[in-house]
Every structure is written in C-alpha cells, then in structure tokens.
Design a protein around this motif. Structure first.
Motif, short mmCIF file in Angstrom:
data_model
loop_
_atom_site.label_atom_id
_atom_site.label_comp_id
_atom_site.label_asym_id
_atom_site.label_seq_id
_atom_site.Cartn_x
_atom_site.Cartn_y
_atom_site.Cartn_z
N ASP A 147 -4.41 3.69 0.41
CA ASP A 147 -3.24 3.80 0.18
C ASP A 147 -2.45 5.12 0.20
OD1 ASP A 147 -4.36 4.60 -2.08
OD2 ASP A 147 -3.23 3.16 -3.37
N LEU A 378 3.83 1.19 -3.63
CA LEU A 378 3.36 -0.26 -3.83
C LEU A 378 3.40 -0.65 -5.12
CD1 LEU A 378 0.34 0.00 -1.32
CD2 LEU A 378 2.78 -0.88 -0.81
N SER A 379 3.55 -1.98 -5.45
CA SER A 379 3.20 -2.51 -6.70
C SER A 379 1.79 -2.63 -7.09
CB SER A 379 3.87 -3.76 -6.87
OG SER A 379 3.08 -4.88 -6.11
N MET A 381 -0.03 -5.25 -7.77
CA MET A 381 -0.88 -6.35 -6.94
C MET A 381 -0.77 -5.96 -5.39
SD MET A 381 -1.83 -8.31 -9.29
CE MET A 381 -2.61 -9.39 -7.93
N GLU A 382 0.15 -5.36 -4.97
CA GLU A 382 0.06 -4.91 -3.65
C GLU A 382 -1.15 -3.99 -3.26
OE1 GLU A 382 4.85 -5.57 -2.24
OE2 GLU A 382 4.25 -3.84 -3.10
N ARG A 383 -1.08 -3.20 -4.26
CA ARG A 383 -2.17 -2.31 -4.11
C ARG A 383 -3.46 -2.70 -4.21
NH1 ARG A 383 -3.44 3.08 -8.26
NH2 ARG A 383 -4.76 4.20 -6.50
N GLU A 385 -4.50 -5.80 -3.71
CA GLU A 385 -4.51 -6.48 -2.23
C GLU A 385 -4.94 -5.67 -1.24
OE1 GLU A 385 -1.00 -8.80 -2.01
OE2 GLU A 385 -1.34 -10.20 -3.53
N ARG A 386 -4.24 -4.60 -0.89
CA ARG A 386 -4.75 -3.76 0.08
C ARG A 386 -6.09 -3.28 0.13
NH1 ARG A 386 -0.53 1.16 2.00
NH2 ARG A 386 0.60 -0.81 2.55
#
Length: 438
Positions: A147, A378-379, A381-383, A385-386
């Motif tokens: 990220d 990124l939130s 959760m998005e982080r 998930e990545r």
C-alpha cells in the motif's frame, strides 16, 4: 507545496556508501527548497541520540542493535513507539524510506501507513529471484510496497527489477537517477604520480561488490604492467582476501589498502587515480563511477544492472563480470592511456556537471511528493483486504502483522494522545531529544 519529510534508512553517515550520500544530498537540496527534512537511522558506535548536520539537518540515531552489515535486527513492532513519537513531534507528512536491505526503512513505512502518512520508497539495488536471500528479501519488499504511495528507482533497469520483485504496478514507479556534486568531485592533476598508472577502487569490500574478481585481477595486471599500482578505499569482510593476495604476490608497495573512508575523503583518493575500477556483481546505478568520472578518471566497470545507462560509451569501458574479461578490458584501458588516448579530466568534469545534478533530483522528487499529497487513504478493511490478496499463505501473515501494528498504535494513542504530543513545547523537545533517544 511544502512537506515535512522523514528520510529513513539503516545506511547513513558516518557510514560511507551511495545510499548514505544520496540521502544526505537529497535532504540538503530539499531543505534549500523550503521543505522540512529529518533523517532517522540507527546508532553508529557512540553516535546516538540526536545530531545536527549542515543546514540544521536533524538526524535521529536510534539505539537499536545491529544484526548484519549495518542493518538492525527485525523487530516488527518494537520500533513503533519511537517512530510514532518522532512523526508526531516533527509533524511529518511523508515517510521516505531508502534501500530494500534496510529493516528500519521497511518498518518505518509500515508504521507510517498505519498512522495515515504518505509513504515513498527509493530502491537503490538489484536483486535476483532464485537464491534464498533474494526470495526472502523480495517477499518482505512485496509486503512493504503493498500500500505504498509511490516508488522511486535510480535506473530503468532497477524499475523493471523492482516491478517484478514486488509485483507492483509500473505506474506507481518513477525513475530518478542519482547525481553527484561536481563542484566537490573535481580533478586535481597535481596529485597524480606521472611515473605510475594508478588504479583507484572505492567500494564496500563485500561479495556483492565483486571483490573476489578484484582479487583475481590485481596480480595479473601487476605482473603484466610494472608501472601499475592500486589504491583501494573501503572496508568489509572481503578485505582479508585482498590482504592475502597482497601478501602472496609481495605487492605491498603496489597495493594500498586505505580502509574505511569518510565520504569527504573519497575525492582525495580518486584524484590520485588514472583509472577507476568497479567490479560489482550487481548495481542499480553505481554513484561511485559518476564520482570517479567527475574527478577526471577513465572508468572501467562490469556491465551489470543499470551501469550501462549511467555514462556515455567514450567515458567508460564495460566488461563482463569475470576475471578474464575484466583483465582484458583493463589491459585495453591501460594501453590506451599509455598511447595518450585520454579525455581531458576537466572536460569530463564539465560533462558530468551537465548530466547529473542534485537540484534536478530534488525537483523530480518534489514532484513525486506533490503527486501523492492528495491520494485517498484506504480504510482499515480495504488495507487488510489488499494485503490478504497478495498471496494465499503469506497474505494471512501480512494481515496479521498489519492488524497487530494497528492495534499497538491504538493502544499508544489511548495512553499518549496525539494532541498532547503535538502541543509539546518545541524548545523543551529539542533540549530533551538527546536524553530521550540515547
């Protein structure tokens, strides 16, 4: 736009090397352009706590133990409290890490992203894909760059290597070459011995720098050319190999081993030379050959990595990384010199000055900083998930590592609220820096 930048790497002064020089020179130019810049590295001997260098460049020498070749032991989360305190008190907006070898760099980027800061990584080296060391390093780099806001590479070859190793999109990678201060690295013909052909070497004496090849070349050239002598600056585990060669072939008066040099002393070594020899097995850019050319030396180098991109063909002789081919090319360079086929050293200096300047590097780096300033964070959760999407097994480990980092940060924010830290009196902070970080 003005930025508050934290440069982070295990490699910094008083250690000598291309990464160290890059961080220092880039920091000085960014300071001159009105940005706030600090440097974070680990302690070097008695150099601990906070020091101020030229133009009040503030350097934090953190008290972490060394594992190998000036790299700290991987700690994961132990570095978080110190980095958090530094980022808050210095009001850092961009964390800029240097070198994939640096544990401190990779951990700082993880902590910076957890705190919502922008992150940039500069890759200074090339890695393979097959040996165990490269596989582990590439996995760590893949995690660090998952990220990241932007990546900088020092050559096009380095960019291709980094994109493949870290599985990162090419659009997130820029190429910004290294540079040299040509006003410092200037020729001085009066320092040369006209009766000798002096071959200068300035390098860390480690396997990656091809010191085994250098050890094979020295006795051959000394036997064939009685007027040849070597001056070698640098230190490392391979120094003993060069000492053994010097002892075996009785070359004490023709091979000088100067040991570790401060960066300000490198020019004093180079101006004594006629030919600069680089025997590296891998190089992303190799700032040493640019410094040598700026001092007026003819350069001979192994044709590895991004070296072929650095200098025009009339300023460099390229050889394959083998004793036989390096010897062949060195013989050609020495013969050309004996015939008088050389470029005026001051002409070389002016050509380098027109090709590589730190002002250009700082302007391009500033453009990168500006471009990421408005990136949407990124939130959580998005982080996560990545990270999970990176790999089936390693992805789970990545998620766990980031989750623990975020949890530890939450606890620290609860115990020591950021607002209180930000309101900390600047003068008091400066007075307590040395005590706190030593």
């Amino acid at each position: 736009m003005k930025h508050n930048i934290c440069m982070v790497s295990d490699f910094f002064y008083p250690n000598m090397g291309g990464v160290e020089s890059h961080i220092y020179q880039l920091s000085q130019c960014l300071l001159a352009r009105g940005h706030k810049v600090i440097v974070v590295t680990h302690a070097y001997g008695n150099r601990k706590g906070v020091r101020y260098l030229t133009n009040n460049l503030k350097v934090y020498y953190l008290p972490f133990s060394i594992m190998y070749i000036n790299v700290i032991q991987p700690t994961g989360f132990v570095t978080l409290p110190m980095f958090r305190d530094i980022f808050i008190r210095e009001k850092i907006t961009i964390v800029h890490g240097h070198s994939a070898f640096s544990v401190l760099c990779q951990e700082s980027i993880m902590h910076g992203k957890s705190m919502g800061l922008k992150t940039v990584f500069t890759d200074h080296s090339l890695f393979g894909f097959a040996d165990v060391s490269s596989i582990l390093t590439n996995k760590l780099l893949e995690f660090t760059l998952t990220d990241i806001d932007h990546v900088i590479c020092v050559s096009n070859t380095s960019k291709e290597n980094t994109v493949l190793r870290a599985s990162i999109h090419p659009d997130k990678v820029s190429v910004i070459a290294n540079a040299v201060d040509s006003d410092v690295f200037t020729p001085d013909p009066t320092k040369k011995d006209a009766s000798k052909i002096t071959i200068a070497v300035a390098s860390r004496l480690v396997y990656r720098k091809g010191i085994d090849l250098l050890a094979g070349v020295i006795p051959i050239l000394c036997q064939k050319f009685p007027q040849v002598q070597f001056i070698i600056g640098g230190d490392g585990p391979k120094r003993i190999l060069l000492e053994e060669v010097r002892e075996k072939y009785q070359l004490h008066e023709r091979v000088q081993l100067l040991g570790e040099l401060k960066h300000k002393d490198v020019r004093n070594l180079l101006v004594q030379g006629d030919i600069f020899l680089n025997t590296s097995l891998t190089e992303a850019f190799c700032i040493a050959i640019v410094e040598a050319a700026s001092c007026g030396l003819q350069v001979v180098s192994t044709n590895v990595g991004g070296v072929f991109e650095v200098l025009p063909s009339d300023m460099i002789y390229l050889a394959e990384p083998s004793v036989q081919d390096i010897t062949r090319v060195m013989e050609q360079a020495i013969s050309d010199r004996l015939k008088g086929h050389v470029i005026d050293p001051f002409v070389l200096n002016q050509r380098i000055k027109s090709m590589y300047t730190w002002q250009n590097v700082s302007r391009k780096t500033e453009t990168v900083y500006d471009s990421i300033s408005n990136n949407v964070e990124l939130s959580i959760m998005e982080r996560l998930e990545r990270f999970e999407g990176r790999a089936v097994i390693a992805g789970k480990f990545y998620v766990f590592t980031v989750f623990v980092d975020l949890l530890f940060l939450f606890i620290l924010d609860w115990l020591y609220p950021r607002d209180e830290s930000q309101n900390h009196d600047t003068k008091t902070a400066r007075q307590s820096d040395r005590k706190k970080f030593s």
